[in-house]
Design a protein around this motif. Sequence first.
Motif, PDB file in Angstrom:
ATOM      1  N   ASP A 101      33.234  59.250  22.447  1.00 32.81           N
ATOM      2  CA  ASP A 101      32.258  59.018  21.396  1.00 32.81           C
ATOM      3  C   ASP A 101      31.027  58.626  21.497  1.00 32.81           C
ATOM      4  O   ASP A 101      30.172  58.712  20.611  1.00 32.81           O
ATOM      5  N   ALA A 102      30.316  58.558  22.668  1.00 31.58           N
ATOM      6  CA  ALA A 102      28.856  58.142  22.970  1.00 31.58           C
ATOM      7  C   ALA A 102      27.960  59.300  22.528  1.00 31.58           C
ATOM      8  O   ALA A 102      28.253  60.282  22.594  1.00 31.58           O
ATOM      9  N   ARG A 103      27.022  58.767  21.842  1.00 37.13           N
ATOM     10  CA  ARG A 103      25.768  59.603  21.393  1.00 37.13           C
ATOM     11  C   ARG A 103      24.655  59.409  22.322  1.00 37.13           C
ATOM     12  O   ARG A 103      24.265  58.310  22.964  1.00 37.13           O
ATOM     13  N   PRO A 104      23.578  60.253  22.354  1.00 37.50           N
ATOM     14  CA  PRO A 104      22.369  60.294  22.942  1.00 37.50           C
ATOM     15  C   PRO A 104      21.820  58.923  22.733  1.00 37.50           C
ATOM     16  O   PRO A 104      21.534  58.599  21.530  1.00 37.50           O
ATOM     17  N   GLY A 105      21.137  57.969  23.618  1.00 37.47           N
ATOM     18  CA  GLY A 105      20.766  56.907  23.209  1.00 37.47           C
ATOM     19  C   GLY A 105      21.444  55.525  23.209  1.00 37.47           C
ATOM     20  O   GLY A 105      21.030  54.359  23.179  1.00 37.47           O
ATOM     21  N   ASP A 106      22.876  55.835  23.442  1.00 38.47           N
ATOM     22  CA  ASP A 106      23.732  54.684  23.320  1.00 38.47           C
ATOM     23  C   ASP A 106      23.386  54.215  25.053  1.00 38.47           C
ATOM     24  O   ASP A 106      23.148  54.934  25.938  1.00 38.47           O
ATOM     25  N   LEU A 107      24.008  52.917  25.249  1.00 33.11           N
ATOM     26  CA  LEU A 107      23.618  52.349  26.671  1.00 33.11           C
ATOM     27  C   LEU A 107      24.994  52.352  27.397  1.00 33.11           C
ATOM     28  O   LEU A 107      26.030  52.200  26.611  1.00 33.11           O
ATOM     29  N   LEU A 108      24.896  52.687  28.411  1.00 38.71           N
ATOM     30  CA  LEU A 108      26.109  52.968  29.458  1.00 38.71           C
ATOM     31  C   LEU A 108      25.808  51.665  30.513  1.00 38.71           C
ATOM     32  O   LEU A 108      25.075  51.680  31.129  1.00 38.71           O
ATOM     33  N   PHE A 109      27.295  51.159  30.760  1.00 36.00           N
ATOM     34  CA  PHE A 109      27.348  50.042  31.561  1.00 36.00           C
ATOM     35  C   PHE A 109      28.350  50.297  32.735  1.00 36.00           C
ATOM     36  O   PHE A 109      29.503  50.830  32.341  1.00 36.00           O
ATOM     37  N   GLY A 110      27.925  49.825  33.863  1.00 39.76           N
ATOM     38  CA  GLY A 110      28.818  50.407  35.201  1.00 39.76           C
ATOM     39  C   GLY A 110      28.685  48.970  36.108  1.00 39.76           C
ATOM     40  O   GLY A 110      27.897  48.097  36.007  1.00 39.76           O
ATOM     41  N   ASN A 111      29.343  49.452  37.392  1.00 42.98           N
ATOM     42  CA  ASN A 111      29.164  48.314  38.494  1.00 42.98           C
ATOM     43  C   ASN A 111      29.715  46.986  38.073  1.00 42.98           C
ATOM     44  O   ASN A 111      28.818  46.069  38.172  1.00 42.98           O
ATOM     45  N   TRP A 112      30.898  47.163  37.485  1.00 46.49           N
ATOM     46  CA  TRP A 112      31.394  46.023  37.069  1.00 46.49           C
ATOM     47  C   TRP A 112      31.791  44.791  38.160  1.00 46.49           C
ATOM     48  O   TRP A 112      32.467  45.109  38.929  1.00 46.49           O
ATOM     49  N   SER A 133      32.606  40.202  38.302  1.00 52.93           N
ATOM     50  CA  SER A 133      33.061  39.132  37.759  1.00 52.93           C
ATOM     51  C   SER A 133      31.997  38.517  36.568  1.00 52.93           C
ATOM     52  O   SER A 133      32.591  37.928  35.312  1.00 52.93           O
ATOM     53  N   GLY A 134      30.757  38.799  36.903  1.00 54.47           N
ATOM     54  CA  GLY A 134      29.981  38.365  35.482  1.00 54.47           C
ATOM     55  C   GLY A 134      29.607  39.425  34.698  1.00 54.47           C
ATOM     56  O   GLY A 134      28.799  39.211  33.580  1.00 54.47           O
ATOM     57  N   GLY A 135      30.076  40.657  34.811  1.00 51.27           N
ATOM     58  CA  GLY A 135      30.159  41.824  33.803  1.00 51.27           C
ATOM     59  C   GLY A 135      29.441  42.918  34.603  1.00 51.27           C
ATOM     60  O   GLY A 135      29.654  42.973  35.825  1.00 51.27           O
ATOM     61  N   PRO A 136      28.883  43.687  33.807  1.00 53.68           N
ATOM     62  CA  PRO A 136      28.194  44.869  34.355  1.00 53.68           C
ATOM     63  C   PRO A 136      27.092  44.698  35.034  1.00 53.68           C
ATOM     64  O   PRO A 136      26.123  43.711  34.833  1.00 53.68           O
ATOM     65  N   GLY A 137      26.864  45.435  36.295  1.00 59.70           N
ATOM     66  CA  GLY A 137      25.720  45.298  37.151  1.00 59.70           C
ATOM     67  C   GLY A 137      24.668  46.079  37.013  1.00 59.70           C
ATOM     68  O   GLY A 137      23.792  46.344  37.667  1.00 59.70           O
ATOM     69  N   HIS A 138      25.011  47.403  36.324  1.00 64.76           N
ATOM     70  CA  HIS A 138      24.022  48.363  35.986  1.00 64.76           C
ATOM     71  C   HIS A 138      23.890  48.762  34.487  1.00 64.76           C
ATOM     72  O   HIS A 138      25.050  48.851  33.857  1.00 64.76           O
ATOM     73  N   VAL A 139      22.908  49.172  33.856  1.00 63.98           N
ATOM     74  CA  VAL A 139      22.739  49.890  32.668  1.00 63.98           C
ATOM     75  C   VAL A 139      21.840  51.087  32.636  1.00 63.98           C
ATOM     76  O   VAL A 139      21.083  51.027  33.359  1.00 63.98           O
ATOM     77  N   ALA A 140      22.358  51.980  31.840  1.00 68.99           N
ATOM     78  CA  ALA A 140      21.498  53.314  31.714  1.00 68.99           C
ATOM     79  C   ALA A 140      21.868  53.808  30.418  1.00 68.99           C
ATOM     80  O   ALA A 140      22.197  52.978  29.291  1.00 68.99           O
ATOM     81  N   ILE A 141      21.060  54.886  30.034  1.00 66.59           N
ATOM     82  CA  ILE A 141      21.147  55.506  28.735  1.00 66.59           C
ATOM     83  C   ILE A 141      21.620  56.627  28.734  1.00 66.59           C
ATOM     84  O   ILE A 141      21.305  57.546  29.515  1.00 66.59           O
ATOM     85  N   TYR A 142      22.567  56.907  27.647  1.00 64.27           N
ATOM     86  CA  TYR A 142      23.351  58.240  27.741  1.00 64.27           C
ATOM     87  C   TYR A 142      22.641  59.464  27.111  1.00 64.27           C
ATOM     88  O   TYR A 142      21.656  59.132  26.186  1.00 64.27           O
ATOM     89  N   LEU A 143      22.668  60.459  27.728  1.00 65.00           N
ATOM     90  CA  LEU A 143      21.701  61.700  27.446  1.00 65.00           C
ATOM     91  C   LEU A 143      22.779  62.759  26.536  1.00 65.00           C
ATOM     92  O   LEU A 143      22.190  63.513  25.662  1.00 65.00           O
ATOM     93  N   GLY A 144      24.242  62.740  27.019  1.00 68.31           N
ATOM     94  CA  GLY A 144      24.920  63.740  26.374  1.00 68.31           C
ATOM     95  C   GLY A 144      25.282  64.373  27.418  1.00 68.31           C
ATOM     96  O   GLY A 144      24.673  64.496  28.717  1.00 68.31           O
ATOM     97  N   ASN A 145      26.319  65.204  27.333  1.00 70.03           N
ATOM     98  CA  ASN A 145      27.202  66.243  28.436  1.00 70.03           C
ATOM     99  C   ASN A 145      27.175  65.357  29.590  1.00 70.03           C
ATOM    100  O   ASN A 145      27.064  66.138  30.540  1.00 70.03           O
ATOM    101  N   ILE A 196      27.165  60.382  34.801  1.00 71.16           N
ATOM    102  CA  ILE A 196      27.468  58.982  34.573  1.00 71.16           C
ATOM    103  C   ILE A 196      28.523  58.606  35.716  1.00 71.16           C
ATOM    104  O   ILE A 196      29.231  59.396  36.193  1.00 71.16           O
ATOM    105  N   PHE A 197      28.238  57.521  36.056  1.00 69.91           N
ATOM    106  CA  PHE A 197      29.390  56.820  36.905  1.00 69.91           C
ATOM    107  C   PHE A 197      31.065  56.692  36.496  1.00 69.91           C
ATOM    108  O   PHE A 197      31.363  56.682  35.215  1.00 69.91           O
ATOM    109  N   GLU A 198      31.835  56.672  37.348  1.00 70.22           N
ATOM    110  CA  GLU A 198      32.985  56.258  36.892  1.00 70.22           C
ATOM    111  C   GLU A 198      33.145  54.988  36.303  1.00 70.22           C
ATOM    112  O   GLU A 198      32.510  54.046  36.964  1.00 70.22           O
ATOM    113  N   ASN A 199      34.114  55.049  35.394  1.00 71.67           N
ATOM    114  CA  ASN A 199      34.420  53.480  34.767  1.00 71.67           C
ATOM    115  C   ASN A 199      33.418  53.070  34.056  1.00 71.67           C
ATOM    116  O   ASN A 199      33.278  51.796  33.793  1.00 71.67           O
ATOM    117  N   MET A 200      32.491  53.922  33.541  1.00 72.72           N
ATOM    118  CA  MET A 200      31.291  53.211  32.757  1.00 72.72           C
ATOM    119  C   MET A 200      31.805  53.042  31.513  1.00 72.72           C
ATOM    120  O   MET A 200      32.712  53.827  30.927  1.00 72.72           O
TER     121      MET A 200
END
Length: 428
Positions: A374-385, A387-399, A417-421
């Motif tokens: 359900d992500a829309r352009p402009g939503d933040l994507l988090f990955g590289n999980w 123990s302290g949480g996500p190690g990376h953040v990106a901006i969703y473009l769509g598709n 997008i990365f796997e498991n974001m």
Amino acid sequence: MGVAAAIGGIVQGADMPDAAEEFAMQQIHAVADQAAAVDVTIDDYIELLPEHSREPARRAVDTAAETAQSAVAPFLPSPVIAVPPDPGIGESLPGAFTEPEVVWSAEESAVAESTVPESIRRAAGVVASNVAAGPMPIGSIAVFVPWFTKAGGICEGITAPVLAALYSVENGFRHGATSPVSPAGARGPGQFMPATWARYGKDADGDGKVDVLGVADSVMASGNLLCDTYSQIDQWKAEGVVSGDTLDLTLAAYNAGVGAVREFGGMPRGSDDYENQTRPYVAKIRASEERFTSILRLLQNDSGDVGVRIVQAAVRYLGLPYVWGGGSVKGPSSGGFDCSGLTSYAVYDATAGFILPRTSETQWNVGVEVPLSDARPGDLLFGNWGSGGPGHVAIYLGNGQMVHAPTTGDVVRIAPIFENMKARRVVS
């Protein structure tokens, strides 16, 4: 931050044995890992302050960080910055260059006709005003977009996304004095040979000069050359002289010359240049055409949607180097962004004032999580999980695509997008 910057500068500027360089890089990562924990601690302490004190505290921390970087900078060798890769493909171009200070004038992007959407003119203008404050690699698509739009209307066969994809492959959207010259002598963002430029180079932006290194003149020359070639190849196909996809052959002609297409009755073949350069060149442009369609659509979107504005703010900086600790709500610092610096800037710019915490771990706590589907352009994507949480953040473009600042040695780019974001809507 200062220690990591100093070690990094020495590694980049010194000719040292592999073992010593490997040890130095290990120290950089160790310092960076510790500094990330310090950064989280600072953010945690700031959150404990009275609400009216938090923003002044954040500004003070940002100022201190920038002061530290400025203090270290005079003692470092000039960095070697990788050639900005094709943001639509995700592969680095060969070679490297050292980027001198470049100041863009706002007028460079203001020459577009009034029919160009305001979002494009604004994107180019913001890049120009930010760059005037200091050095920045030439790699942003924003100043090219008005001219891709205009040149993409010259003929039916050559569209703005095709031009954008071609320029990303040719030169990574670099222009001006630092545009590389090919071994064969081709120059500028459109990589024109002198004879071809003498025929197609015109003063497209009305500044009184015909500039092969400029944006407007080069893009319009490319548009006219490609359209003439497209028409010629269509005619040869009708005569049975050549066969193949017209656009593929037109792009091949831009690389190898239209005479080569005529000689081989289609796609040039046989020699190393044709097999290892021309054919991959055409394939790369065609493969990224759809992605640039999405990018241009987002940059041309004047809907006012806050998510689209977040994307537009980030995409202006395609090609800008990753800098650990780089960037804030004010824009890039020390020549670039890190992942959370880019998201902090884009959200702040798009909302005229919404301030995110500074790290990916703390940004995860803002807004609401949404299913990735359900992500829309402009939503933040988090990955590289971890123990302290996500190690990376990106901006969703769509598709299935995102814009992000990946890691040291890379640049702001578009990638799958990365796997498991996981997705989070921080503003709505």
